[in-house]
Structure formats: C-alpha cells, structure tokens
Design an enzyme around this catalytic site. Structure first.
Site, mmCIF file in Angstrom:
data_model
loop_
_atom_site.group_PDB
_atom_site.id
_atom_site.type_symbol
_atom_site.label_atom_id
_atom_site.label_comp_id
_atom_site.label_asym_id
_atom_site.label_seq_id
_atom_site.Cartn_x
_atom_site.Cartn_y
_atom_site.Cartn_z
ATOM 1 N N GLU A 122 -11.904 9.406 -6.689
ATOM 2 C CA GLU A 122 -12.567 9.609 -5.398
ATOM 3 C C GLU A 122 -13.021 11.049 -5.228
ATOM 4 O OE1 GLU A 122 -10.899 9.329 -1.020
ATOM 5 O OE2 GLU A 122 -11.461 7.357 -1.772
ATOM 6 N N ARG A 174 -10.750 -0.428 -8.427
ATOM 7 C CA ARG A 174 -12.056 -0.442 -7.781
ATOM 8 C C ARG A 174 -13.103 0.353 -8.548
ATOM 9 N NH1 ARG A 174 -11.283 3.107 -2.155
ATOM 10 N NH2 ARG A 174 -11.712 5.139 -3.065
ATOM 11 N N ASP A 181 0.858 -1.188 0.000
ATOM 12 C CA ASP A 181 0.000 0.000 0.000
ATOM 13 C C ASP A 181 0.898 1.243 0.000
ATOM 14 O OD1 ASP A 181 -2.282 1.671 0.252
ATOM 15 O OD2 ASP A 181 -3.307 0.128 1.412
ATOM 16 N N GLU A 189 -12.178 6.306 -8.944
ATOM 17 C CA GLU A 189 -13.544 6.686 -9.366
ATOM 18 C C GLU A 189 -13.554 7.914 -10.298
ATOM 19 O OE1 GLU A 189 -13.267 4.233 -6.048
ATOM 20 O OE2 GLU A 189 -12.662 6.328 -6.060
ATOM 21 N N HIS A 216 -7.260 -8.278 3.430
ATOM 22 C CA HIS A 216 -6.711 -6.916 3.417
ATOM 23 C C HIS A 216 -7.497 -6.069 4.399
ATOM 24 C CE1 HIS A 216 -4.748 -3.328 1.869
ATOM 25 N NE2 HIS A 216 -5.934 -2.738 1.750
ATOM 26 N N ASP A 271 -13.919 -0.448 0.384
ATOM 27 C CA ASP A 271 -13.586 -0.384 1.805
ATOM 28 C C ASP A 271 -14.757 -0.844 2.660
ATOM 29 O OD1 ASP A 271 -11.145 0.590 1.032
ATOM 30 O OD2 ASP A 271 -11.659 2.685 1.380
ATOM 31 N N ASP A 291 -5.850 2.496 -7.075
ATOM 32 C CA ASP A 291 -6.772 2.899 -6.013
ATOM 33 C C ASP A 291 -7.312 4.305 -6.280
ATOM 34 O OD1 ASP A 291 -8.220 2.512 -3.742
ATOM 35 O OD2 ASP A 291 -6.548 2.776 -2.346
#
Length: 812
Positions: A412, A458, A294, A410, A535, A475, A407
């Site tokens: 985000e 994701r 990560d 979107e 995870h 998440d 990660d």
C-alpha cells in the site's frame, strides 16, 4: 481528430528518436541466428532476441541489450511439467518462419520485426517492437481496426479496454464505485478478440497504452525490469486461457471449506465476540465454514500494533483453545497479516536483527510513515526476510490457523528509494504480493504437504494463481455504485488466471445507514461468485445474522442454496485447477461470432449451465438479460426463454438465474458445514428441451482436503448423459476414479426431469421397469419409482446407483 492523431504520432516519433530506435537512417537489423535446445536466438544490430517455446501455442520473446538490467521471470511457472514443443524453422531471403503447432513467429529481417500467426491468420505484430533506455523500456505492437482488448487486471472501465491508458502500479483505491483506472491488482496482459494474449513479464512501475495515444498502437512501457513478453494463441477463448495457464501455472484446488460461508468483519475484537458470533450463526440456522480475524487479533487499536503478529492475550486469552473449539465445529480460522512491521511493534527489533526488512539507500532498514504508524517493510525477495516471516506463520499454523489473508500487499505504501534484495521498489513493486504468496505456498508445501493452501490477497502478478492466491476486489464502497462493477472485475481477472476473484459481499467502506435492499442483492449475487464472504467496517454488521428477520430469512435461503450446490461448485473448482477455466465466465465464450457480447458485463455464466444477472439498482421488478443463444429456463419458475434477450420478473427474493436447456444441475440435501458433505443422497435436475438432443454433465468428488487427490487417483468422477429421441430420453450414468475416504458405496439418486409432459408410458433402470406412482406421498415413501408432478411439469424418478454403468430410459 486527424490533426490530433498526427500530433500524437509526431510525439511518438520524437520519443522513439530519443530511445535510439527511429533516428534518421537507423533501424534494427537482423545479423544472424542459431537454434539451441529448441530456442531461437537472433543476433541484432542493437542486441539479441531469444524466442523460447513454452508449449505448442505460446512463445517467450526476450530482447536483451548490454547495459539493461534483467530480472528473473515472475510470470512463467518454472515448476510446470516440461513439454518439448515441436518447433520448426524455415529460412527465406528476407524472413524466418519459426513455427509451433499452434503459433508461428514470422520474423522480418530488415527492418527487424516479428508478426504472429495462427493457422496462417495474422494475430498481432510488432510495430517498432522493443525499445529500451536506462530509464524506460517496453514494446510497441500494431492493432487491427476492429480489435477489442480485455485485460489489465482490476479496473472499472468497461470490458473492452481499447482506447485506455492503464497505469501498472498496484495501488489501493479505497471506496471505489463505478470507475477506477488504477486499483489493487493490475496485470500487464491483454486478451484480444483476435484470440491471442500478450503478457509483459515485467514487474516494474509502468503503463499499458491500448490505443489511447495512437489508436492503432499497443504500447507497454516500464521504468525498469525484464524486457520480455509472452504471446499465446488459441482457437477459442477457453482454449486460449488453457494455453496461458499452462505457461503461468494452474490454480491448485482449494479445500472444500473455501466454498462455504464465511463470517468476517473489520473486525472481531475479542475471543468472546468470536464465540458469540459463531453461536449466533448456529442459533439462526446459518451454515458456517470459516471465520476471518482482522487486525485486532494482534492489538487493541487500529494504529500502533501492525507487525506484532502474535495474539493479544488480553482480548484473546486462550487462542489455541478457541481455534480448537472452532475446528471441532467444522469452522476454520483465517488470520489477517500484513508485510509492515511498525517501529512501535513488539517485533521491530527482532526484524532488524534478523535482517528481514527492506533497506534504504544507506543500507539500513528503510523506515517511513503511513496510516498505521512509522514502519518498515518485510523484504520477501530476500532469504532472511522470507525465513523470518515464515517462522511467524509456522508458529500460527501449529496453533491451528487454517488460512491466511494477506492485506496491504500492493504494498500500500512503497517509497521509490526502498531497496530490496533484487532491486528497488520501482523495479519489483508489482511482484511484491506475488513473492509473498509464493513464500506462503512453498513453505506450507514443504512443511505441511498434506494441507491445501488458502491464501487470500488483494495484490499480485501474472501467475500468482499457481500459489493458490485468492484475490478480492478491495475496499469497495458500501452502496449500489460499489455493487455495479463487481461482475466486470471478476470476469476480467478470471480471463487471466484468477478464477477466485470475489468481492466483500455487502460492500466494505462507508455507509451510514443499513440499506437492506442493496445488502440482500449483493448477498444473493454472492451465491454465484467464487468465495462467499460478507465483510465490512463494523459500523453496520456485515453478517446477515445480526440483521432483521426479513433480511435473515432471504439471505439464509440463498446461503443454504450455495451449500446445496456444492457438487456443482466444487466441480467448477476442479475444472479450474485442470484447465484454468474461471468459475465466472463471460457470455462471449458462448457465442464468439457476436463480438459485441465482449462489452456485456451485466450478466455472466456460472460454470457452463447457469446464467446469472445480479440486480444492481434499487426498486427493480424486471431485468433485461442478454442471451448468448439457445434455450434457457428460469431457475425459480422453469419459464423458458430464447432469442436475443429475456425479460425476467424479479422481487426482493429473486435475481435472474437461468439454466441452460439440457443441463444437469446436481445438488445435495441441507448442510450445516462442508465437513458433513456427502453425495449419498444426490439430486439431479435435468432441463429437458427438444433443442437439447444430446447433453452431458459431471460431478468431481474427493475428500475435500487431500492435496492432488486427482493426481493420486483418490477421487470419483460421476458422469451423466442424455440422448433425446422421438420415443423419449435415454440416460446413462458412469463413474471413474479409485474413490476416496468417505465416498458413498451407493448413491440414492433423485432425477428431476423439468419440462416433461405428459405422463411417461414407462420408466426403466437397466431394463427393469419402475413403478409410476400416482400420489406424491407414495413417491416420497418409496426408494424406487417415478411420479409426474403435473403442476410443475416435472417428472421425478428415484433409483439407487452403485457407481457401475447404468442406463435409465424414459418413454412417452
């Protein structure tokens, strides 16, 4: 209720008046038509529409009107093999019939609308069809009374989503549990119980109303974007999926190691911690194939470093050696990356100079604040942005990184006034992750054509699977509520091409104390989901090796089971790459007449032959499992079940796992790593039952890493058949393919026939009789022979097979 529906319909008519489609005396009218290279274009009173065959059962329907900006198709796979669909046009006085072998568009001239039929049966039809203004555009379809609708991507709403209004704006939902209308990965598509699929090829912010405002109307609406939809039909649900992925693209076969066990957490902070974790897996006798790093690999803190995308040499002083040492042990390294470049990062000035970032309305790099700091966003729609981003990835590839975890894609945070190379944020938001995955896939294919991709993200769009995207469900809360919706989420995504959708095993978010039972149940379920990756936030260790002995012992057995099942699981991955069939499949695939099975989300099929029901509540000792018909055996005890339901006893060491009567379940012996995979010693468990008079199974094998091994002929397909008669069972074994590096020249087969009584009169291989041994010890020493295990009712047979056609007969 009547007054409410009347009011809603009134609102809809007012809306349509202002979109210019239902004003008094004004309807859309047919003007003329023409055929060009198989596509049908119709001139209309307010624009045009083009119907383009995509295969024998799919049409793209693209409405266009002056003044409405169009974007390229993101959903259609432009690189797929071109097929000429045999389209036929028949014209009548008031209608046109545009027919493919598996789909007919019935086009009504006045008022203009299109209905879709398969073999003369109405599937779906436009209500008022296309609408469009400067600020809103979309489509309206009529729904049939008993119709059920699945789709929309990741949501926690139940399987049948009719009656819901679904936002179409990919958005993080941190710590979700048993309800979520808007999540990381939405999809503008639905699959109907009438066996059609509608995909709206539009990446803009919008919504799908599935009979919420008007119970008999499906409405898609978006702020901008491409004004087209794709309609697909099929005779069965698997056939429908196959036609759909033929249009949107098939998922490439991942490397075999992707089906192994992952070590992952938020996050490993130092090289020392990485090495310690890997040693712990070895010391505790846990197989391991991948380790995920990560965000600490590029910075010591959560905030302030995103965009560095280079090793923090204080924490990871010798990353190249670390990567090489892990690879020497058969462990692949996956790095997290994000598309945000903080103004505080070491690469900010470089990104600005390279013109790599999305712009503001003044044409300067767009800056905004979010959780991790003040940031810009890589413009993956621009050539400059893609070049800059790829150069970073390429350097890491050369160091030995094996795969990517994308990660926050979107994205985000994505302010509406952000300007990308092809449009504003609201126009392309839902395709951002899609273009990011495309960048990685295409550049890797160009620069490293012999490496299979591993791209975990994701968020994406319809068709992202063709770029090797492996989604996870975000998440999720680390509690029972987080576990409960995971089957629903994976099934829904699998129906629309994303067969590798999986969860953070054990849950990710929150959790103040370790819940051993919940953790074990989640990791047991994980054996039968596409990617095995515990995870979580680091307050509670996500890796089983850091927990108590009881937890370790139970989870270890399950992880080892997953490795033994590699020939079965890898074959599922191969089938997905060829037909789009998801690895996790809903029970209604088995019994299409039982429409209520569409609503069932507590159990699923893992491939064709396993039926799995995760335990999602504490203290459970018995689980009621719906059956789709036929006879099923308990995988742990061989107890048979039939009828509508099975009452399955469980303890902490078991979850309901049933096997279909007639199934062949292949396994191999213990592995520490998929690198050591070999089917030289192959176990075949065959589940005999009088209802399974004829059955078959197969195993697909290649070297686990060659790109398009099947297309190159560098594979073996092992096929098994069983025919039951009054005298016994006749088995046949065949293989095809040119083989692959490392393929066994001879396989030592152990065939275990379950549910066999009494002792056989004879067992023969290609006409030669095998000895029937009395003692287990004699059988275990022998290379050929048979032995009846009376306590379990299993007949065990050993023989060798060199790949040529072989016949094996068992007689009563």
């Amino acid at each position: 209720m009547t007054n409410r529906n009347t009011l809603l319909r009134g609102f809809a008519l007012v809306f349509l008046f202002y979109t210019g489609l239902a004003s008094a005396g004004e309807t859309r009218e047919y003007r003329s038509h023409q055929l060009d290279s198989g596509a049908l274009t119709i001139a209309l009173s307010d624009g045009s529409v083009t119907l383009t065959p995509l295969n024998d059962a799919a049409l793209e329907v693209h409405y266009q009107r002056d003044g409405l900006k169009q974007l390229p198709s993101f959903a259609i796979d432009s690189d797929r093999p071109q097929r000429t669909a045999a389209a036929k046009l028949t014209e009548g006085r008031d209608r046109l019939a545009y027919s493919l072998p598996g789909l007919t568009a019935l086009i009504h001239k006045s008022p203009f609308r299109i209905e879709y039929l398969r073999r003369g049966r109405l599937l779906v039809g436009e209500e008022s069809g296309f609408f469009g203004t400067e600020t809103l555009r979309g489509f309206r379809f009529s729904l049939q009374p008993q119709e059920k609708l699945l789709g929309g991507g990741e949501r926690v709403l139940g399987m049948d989503r009719r009656g819901q209004r679904l936002p179409l704006y990919n958005k993080a939902h941190y710590g979700y549990t048993t309800e979520s209308k808007q999540m990381y990965f939405g999809l503008p598509a639905v699959m109907s119980s009438n066996k059609y699929l509608l995909l709206f090829d539009n990446s803009a912010s919008g919504a799908m109303d599935l009979g919420a405002a008007e119970e008999d109307v499906l409405q898609f609406e978006a702020a901008a974007g491409r004004t087209s939809y794709i309609v697909v039909s099929g005779d069965s649900y698997p056939g429908l999926i196959e036609h759909y992925v033929d249009v949107t693209g098939r998922q490439p076969l991942p490397p075999r190691w992707a089906l192994g066990n992952f070590a992952s957490r938020f996050g490993y902070r130092t090289e020392k911690e990485v090495r310690h974790t890997v040693e712990k897996f070895a010391d505790e006798d846990f197989p391991l194939d991948a380790l995920v790093l990560d965000l600490y690999w590029f910075g010591p803190d959560v905030k302030g470093h995103m965009g560095n995308l280079a090793w923090d040499r204080n924490a990871f002083p010798e990353p190249e050696k670390m990567l090489a040492d892990l690879k020497e042990r058969g462990i692949q390294t996956i790095l997290v990356t994000e598309p945000f470049v903080l103004t505080s990062s070491r690469r900010w000035d470089q990104a600005v100079a390279a013109n790599a970032l999305a712009k503001n309305l003044a044409g300067e790099p767009k800056r905004f604040d979010f959780f991790f700091g003040n940031t810009g966003l890589v413009d993956v729609f621009s050539e400059d942005g893609r070049d800059w981003f790829w150069n970073i990835y390429d350097g890491l590839y050369r160091q030995g990184v094996a795969g990517w975890w994308g990660d926050l894609g979107e994205p985000e945070v994505h302010p509406a006034d952000t300007v990308h190379a092809i449009g504003t944020a609201d126009e392309i938001h839902n395709a951002y992750g899609h273009r990011w995955a495309q960048l990685l896939f295409e550049r890797q294919k160009e620069n490293y054509p012999e490496r299979r991709p591993f791209i975990m993200m994701r968020a994406g769009f319809a068709g992202s699977q063709r770029y090797g995207m492996i989604p996870w469900t975000g998440d999720v809360a680390r509690d029972w509520g987080g576990l409960k919706p995971q089957v629903e989420l994976s099934l829904q995504m699998g129906l629309l091409g994303f067969g590798y959708t999986h969860s953070d095993l054990g849950g990710f978010a929150g959790g103040e104390e370790f819940d051993r039972e919940m953790y074990i149940r989640w990791l047991q379920y994980g054996v039968f989901q596409p990617v095995y990756r515990p995870h979580a936030q680091e307050e509670i260790a996500p890796e089983p090796v850091f927990h108590d002995r009881r937890t370790r012992d139970i989870v270890r057995d399950y992880i080892k089971l997953r490795y033994r099942l590699l020939p079965y699981n890898y074959t599922l991955a191969f089938e997905n790459s060829q037909t789009g069939m998801p690895l996790m499949r809903p029970l209604f695939f088995e019994n299409e007449k039982e429409i209520e099975l569409i609503d069932y989300k507590d159990a699923y099929l893992w491939g064709d032959d396993f039926l799995v029901a995760p335990v999602t509540d504490s203290g459970v000792t018995e689980v009621t499992v719906k059956l789709p018909g036929g006879v099923w055996f308990d995988y742990w005890s061989d107890e048979p079940y039939s009828g509508d339901t099975a009452q399955v006893d469980v303890d902490l060491e078991t979850i309901p796992v049933l096997v279909r009567a007639g199934a062949f379940i292949p396994t191999v012996d213990h592995l520490d790593n998929t690198r050591d995979y070999s089917s030289e010693t192959l176990n075949l468990d065959y589940y005999a039952h009088p209802t399974a008079a004829s059955s078959s199974g197969r195993i697909y094998e290649d070297d686990g890493q060659t790109v398009d091994a099947y297309g190159r002929g560098e594979y073996q397909m092992l096929e098994f058949n069983a025919e039951r008669s009054a005298d016994g069972i006749d088995f046949s074994f065949t293989s095809e393919g040119d083989g692959y590096d490392g393929a066994p020249e001879e396989r030592h087969i152990r065939l275990n026939i379950h549910n066999w009584k009494p002792a056989p009169a004879s067992v023969s291989v290609d006409g030669q009789q095998l000895r029937i041994l009395e003692r287990e010890s004699d059988f275990e020493k022998a290379t050929r022979g048979a032995w009846l295990e009376k306590s379990s009712g299993q007949l065990h047979i050993k023989f060798n097979w060199r790949g040529r056609p072989l016949e094996l007969a068992v007689r009563h």
